[in-house]
Design a protein around this motif. Structure first.
Motif, mmCIF file in Angstrom:
data_model
loop_
_atom_site.group_PDB
_atom_site.id
_atom_site.type_symbol
_atom_site.label_atom_id
_atom_site.label_comp_id
_atom_site.label_asym_id
_atom_site.label_seq_id
_atom_site.Cartn_x
_atom_site.Cartn_y
_atom_site.Cartn_z
ATOM 1 N N VAL A 14 0.835 -1.206 0.000
ATOM 2 C CA VAL A 14 0.000 0.000 0.000
ATOM 3 C C VAL A 14 0.870 1.256 0.000
ATOM 4 C CG1 VAL A 14 -1.692 1.293 1.366
ATOM 5 C CG2 VAL A 14 -1.953 -1.144 1.086
ATOM 6 N N GLY A 15 2.062 1.159 0.618
ATOM 7 C CA GLY A 15 2.969 2.295 0.630
ATOM 8 C C GLY A 15 2.818 3.194 1.842
ATOM 9 N N ILE A 16 2.205 2.685 2.907
ATOM 10 C CA ILE A 16 2.028 3.428 4.155
ATOM 11 C C ILE A 16 2.561 2.546 5.275
ATOM 12 C CG2 ILE A 16 0.325 4.446 5.730
ATOM 13 C CD1 ILE A 16 -1.471 4.896 3.354
ATOM 14 N N PRO A 17 3.256 3.113 6.258
ATOM 15 C CA PRO A 17 3.771 2.301 7.363
ATOM 16 C C PRO A 17 2.651 1.551 8.093
ATOM 17 C CG PRO A 17 4.699 4.503 7.448
ATOM 18 C CD PRO A 17 3.647 4.519 6.386
ATOM 19 N N LYS A 18 2.952 0.322 8.509
ATOM 20 C CA LYS A 18 1.964 -0.507 9.196
ATOM 21 C C LYS A 18 1.445 0.166 10.456
ATOM 22 C CE LYS A 18 1.416 -4.894 11.589
ATOM 23 N NZ LYS A 18 1.176 -4.346 12.918
ATOM 24 N N LYS A 19 2.322 0.842 11.168
ATOM 25 C CA LYS A 19 1.918 1.528 12.397
ATOM 26 C C LYS A 19 0.827 2.562 12.112
ATOM 27 C CE LYS A 19 3.952 4.019 16.275
ATOM 28 N NZ LYS A 19 5.166 4.574 16.848
ATOM 29 N N SER A 20 0.986 3.319 11.023
ATOM 30 C CA SER A 20 -0.023 4.319 10.640
ATOM 31 C C SER A 20 -1.323 3.649 10.240
ATOM 32 C CB SER A 20 0.483 5.171 9.475
ATOM 33 O OG SER A 20 1.615 5.890 9.857
ATOM 34 N N LEU A 21 -1.224 2.566 9.473
ATOM 35 C CA LEU A 21 -2.434 1.850 9.045
ATOM 36 C C LEU A 21 -3.176 1.256 10.241
ATOM 37 C CD1 LEU A 21 -0.990 0.215 5.834
ATOM 38 C CD2 LEU A 21 -2.867 1.856 5.913
ATOM 39 N N ASP A 22 -2.430 0.709 11.210
ATOM 40 C CA ASP A 22 -3.057 0.193 12.441
ATOM 41 C C ASP A 22 -3.821 1.306 13.155
ATOM 42 O OD1 ASP A 22 -2.313 -2.498 12.390
ATOM 43 O OD2 ASP A 22 -0.391 -2.106 13.363
ATOM 44 N N ASP A 23 -3.184 2.468 13.259
ATOM 45 C CA ASP A 23 -3.815 3.603 13.923
ATOM 46 C C ASP A 23 -5.061 4.045 13.169
ATOM 47 O OD1 ASP A 23 -4.005 5.876 15.782
ATOM 48 O OD2 ASP A 23 -3.475 7.048 14.009
ATOM 49 N N TYR A 24 -4.957 4.166 11.841
ATOM 50 C CA TYR A 24 -6.121 4.560 11.040
ATOM 51 C C TYR A 24 -7.267 3.555 11.188
ATOM 52 C CZ TYR A 24 -3.150 7.950 8.587
ATOM 53 O OH TYR A 24 -2.324 8.989 8.262
ATOM 54 N N PHE A 25 -6.914 2.268 11.195
ATOM 55 C CA PHE A 25 -7.934 1.220 11.333
ATOM 56 C C PHE A 25 -8.659 1.363 12.676
ATOM 57 C CE2 PHE A 25 -8.971 -3.458 11.895
ATOM 58 C CZ PHE A 25 -9.997 -3.457 10.969
ATOM 59 N N LEU A 26 -7.902 1.624 13.732
ATOM 60 C CA LEU A 26 -8.492 1.835 15.057
ATOM 61 C C LEU A 26 -9.405 3.062 15.047
ATOM 62 C CD1 LEU A 26 -8.660 1.245 18.135
ATOM 63 C CD2 LEU A 26 -6.693 2.770 18.387
ATOM 64 N N GLN A 27 -8.936 4.152 14.454
ATOM 65 C CA GLN A 27 -9.743 5.374 14.393
ATOM 66 C C GLN A 27 -11.042 5.130 13.622
ATOM 67 O OE1 GLN A 27 -8.919 8.119 16.128
ATOM 68 N NE2 GLN A 27 -7.077 7.056 16.778
ATOM 69 N N LEU A 28 -10.972 4.400 12.528
ATOM 70 C CA LEU A 28 -12.167 4.104 11.731
ATOM 71 C C LEU A 28 -13.152 3.238 12.518
ATOM 72 C CD1 LEU A 28 -10.540 3.459 8.235
ATOM 73 C CD2 LEU A 28 -11.815 5.486 8.972
ATOM 74 N N ARG A 29 -12.623 2.232 13.227
ATOM 75 C CA ARG A 29 -13.502 1.367 14.030
ATOM 76 C C ARG A 29 -14.183 2.166 15.130
ATOM 77 N NH1 ARG A 29 -9.487 -2.857 15.627
ATOM 78 N NH2 ARG A 29 -10.407 -2.407 17.637
ATOM 79 N N LEU A 30 -13.408 3.004 15.839
ATOM 80 C CA LEU A 30 -13.987 3.804 16.916
ATOM 81 C C LEU A 30 -14.974 4.834 16.375
ATOM 82 C CD1 LEU A 30 -10.868 4.362 19.186
ATOM 83 C CD2 LEU A 30 -12.850 2.917 19.658
ATOM 84 N N GLY A 31 -14.665 5.396 15.212
ATOM 85 C CA GLY A 31 -15.589 6.337 14.586
ATOM 86 C C GLY A 31 -16.918 5.683 14.275
ATOM 87 N N LYS A 32 -16.870 4.447 13.830
ATOM 88 C CA LYS A 32 -18.101 3.698 13.535
ATOM 89 C C LYS A 32 -18.879 3.424 14.817
ATOM 90 C CE LYS A 32 -19.725 -0.469 11.217
ATOM 91 N NZ LYS A 32 -19.323 -1.722 10.572
ATOM 92 N N VAL A 33 -18.177 3.034 15.870
ATOM 93 C CA VAL A 33 -18.816 2.748 17.154
ATOM 94 C C VAL A 33 -19.518 3.992 17.709
ATOM 95 C CG1 VAL A 33 -18.333 2.217 19.588
ATOM 96 C CG2 VAL A 33 -17.296 0.832 17.792
#
Length: 167
Positions: free
Chosen positions: A116-135
């Motif tokens: 994807v071209g983005i650090p895994k740490k950033s993607l993990d953080d974005y994934f968490l933010q998206l999940r919490l945003g949905k919640v």
């Protein structure tokens, strides 16, 4: 100090001035030894309207964070819509996709992040933010063209509201 001044040196070989650097001069700038005249170099500075003249202590003062400054600026913050797409592709690579031979290919999270071209740490953080945003009921469609900071602030406020209601 002259910030933004264009510096040139006189070249005897070319019989003219050669661009050297823009002030402040980076340490990587070098002038050939053959251009020295009696061990000295003839420099010329061109100053235009965008050049600022400052004392070194002013420069340090500008770069030093002020006491009580809590506002930070993210330089490479992505848009929410862009993050949704990139995290989706990242997770698709991880969960498995069918290549053009019909074979199912699954990558590790690290390999998928490289693809994807983005650090895994950033993607993990974005994934968490998206999940919490949905919640917490964040409206992604309404804010898709805004920076991820809007989502982070929304989640932060919702968490603060939750803590206040618990007490």
């Amino acid at each position: 100090m002259l910030f933004g001044a264009v510096l040139s040196y006189y070249s005897r070989l070319l019989d003219g001035y050669v661009f050297c650097a823009v002030e402040p001069v980076p340490p990587s700038v070098a002038v050939p030894v053959c251009e020295l005249v009696a061990g000295k170099l003839v420099l010329r500075g061109k100053i235009d309207a965008s050049v600022s003249v400052e004392r070194p202590e002013q420069v340090v003062e500008k770069t030093r964070p002020k006491v009580g400054d809590k506002k930070r600026h993210r330089t490479k913050e992505r848009k929410i819509g862009q993050v949704i797409d990139q995290v989706g592709v990242w997770r698709r690579y991880y969960n498995g996709y069918t290549d053009y031979h019909g074979k199912v290919v699954k990558l590790s999270l690290d390999e998928a992040a490289l693809k994807v071209g983005i650090p895994k740490k950033s993607l993990d953080d974005y994934f968490l933010q998206l999940r919490l945003g949905k919640v917490y009921g964040f409206n992604f469609n309404e804010h898709k063209d805004e920076n991820v900071g809007v989502l982070r602030a929304f989640i932060k406020n919702k968490r603060r509201d939750e803590e206040v209601t618990k007490q």
